[in-house]
Design an enzyme around this catalytic site. Sequence first.
Site, short mmCIF file in Angstrom:
data_model
loop_
_atom_site.label_atom_id
_atom_site.label_comp_id
_atom_site.label_asym_id
_atom_site.label_seq_id
_atom_site.Cartn_x
_atom_site.Cartn_y
_atom_site.Cartn_z
CD GLU A 584 -3.15 -0.56 2.08
OE1 GLU A 584 -3.45 0.52 2.27
OE2 GLU A 584 -3.89 -1.52 2.51
N GLY A 585 0.52 1.98 -0.84
CA GLY A 585 1.22 3.65 -0.94
C GLY A 585 2.07 3.60 -2.16
#
Length: 645
Positions: A584-585
């Site tokens: 994530e990210g």
Amino acid sequence: MSVDGWNTLLVLGGIRSGKSEFAESVVADAPTVRYVATAPAGDPEDTEWATRLAAHRARRPGSWTTEETAADPGRLAEVIAAAGPNETLLVDDLGGWVTVLLDPAHQPADDTATIAELAAAVRASAARLVLVSPEVGLSLVPTTPLGRAFTDALGATNRAVADACDAVALVVAGQTAWLKPTATPTHPGTPAVPGQADVPAQAGPGQGATQASPGQAGTPTQGPGQAGTPAQGGPGQAGATDEALPEVLTPAAPATPAAVPAAAPGQADWAAPTMALPMVATGLVIQPGMELPMPDDYTGPQAVDRLATLDIPGAGLGVLERVVGFAAATQGTATPTPWGPVRVLLLHGDHEGGASSGATPGESARRARQARAGRGALARLAAENGASLQVVETPTSAPIEEGPALTGEQVESALRYGWRLAEQAADAGVQLLVLAACGAGTETAAAAVLAATAGAEPPAVLGRVLNEQGEYDDAAWMVRCAAVRDALHRTRRSTREAKDILAELGGGDVAVATGVLLGATARRIPVLLDGPVGVAAGMVSRDLAGQARHWCLLPDHGGRPGVRLAADVLGLTPLLDLRLDLGEGTTALAALPLLRSALTLAAGLPVHPSLGGGDDEDFAEPEPAGPGPTTVGPDEPVAPGRRAD
């Protein structure tokens, strides 16, 4: 006048200005409060008015008592006069009192004498007294006799009560200005109002628990009515002494990163505090139905329309036009600039039980340590984008198939903690947040939230489990689906309110992420979502403040079915289809240079000459080179007819 500078306070403000919330925050430190309601019941068929009254009642703490005075206008002065010195009264509001005063059922009456009696009671009050009243003096003169009678009577009431009160505050668009007394600070840091250490001009939502940004010396600021109260503890530690927010890291890039664009003139106030919100001794009160700011409705379309006038040789920016419109609306200008300081919030918190089936023990903690050390995909991409990185530890979530993931106190603390993280970023000048997570079982928790909020079937929104050998573990996937199924069955009779969903199903990382979204919305900071935790927080935040989703941008769905569904429900159209799966990210950071490029073109390109832009004749063509060698650099002759590569 009380020892902290005032005993009676009049709070003025327009409709939906935040005056009632501010008044409630001022008396929040009192052990008990008598809430004096002045508004008549109204038309039984007016459901909207009934809903407003119900919302007011719902947000009052359980320790408060309510007294109705709508039956008799003279009753309000009697209640104030009879209150003792150890009592705290909140009167909301004088507009309702004037409505009753002018009611034909109470006529004929000497309205002027009744107003004078109220002012005299306020002036002689021994109790701590806060009165709320609408400010209608800035509006147009009503066209009807009844409307003019109301504004005249209310104006006379406000003047009389303001003269009788020790202090007067005006709330405009959530911002508080002190009108009385009007002391001038003698040096920086001196309160502008006597006793302002206890009742300050509103500095922004939740700043009673705002941690100073890194490198900024000083003590945390206090919210209204919070003098002497300890700041709220970290997530999962309700009532504890406040812990410092996580360190903000600045990962080093392998090579010198491109300079981060500076903020455009006039845009330094993007993240200015926006409104006053209820406060209690433990910090900000986050509750359903909060009214947070919306992006500008006009500048977004204006910016997109402006793109058609630019001197672009092709057809334009394609789907990236949405980025320009989003940036324009959130920046409040038709000529948005690339986002300057960016901060990545990496939320680390595991989910126990079947939610984390198939996850390698300790892997998420290793990823968090890796990010803190500036290693790994997320830290490398943060460095390339010139973004700071903050690794945030969130409460570990209990098995949802067996019981609640968090207690109610942990949820409240996690929400406030996330809000504080957003406030810290705003105070540091951050213009864009990237929300990421790295806990075991996060996708399972997000699927449970989606199933509870959107009616989704868990197998349809829960991605397959990929083990550390790069193989799909369908047995682990089935265990995760079963955990969500059992959790939904366990909570089938529970309410589907936001905080209940966070407590029963969402867990620590989703709760902190929800607080981040709400805090960022309050401070007008856009957020890039990337992954299940962010979109799950977006789903939950709808019931707390529906405005939050309008400050979110989804660069890519990452091929995750749950993210796709949540994006559809939230109205977030993914810009790209990269299908990166690096954690994530990372997808958001990988897409960020492209998004910045679109904003750079939108802000820097001139209008086409045919539409009044620059004249092509201003461009000087280079003279053709004559025979002989052409020098393109020191000691680099180039023969005629050859290119210098």
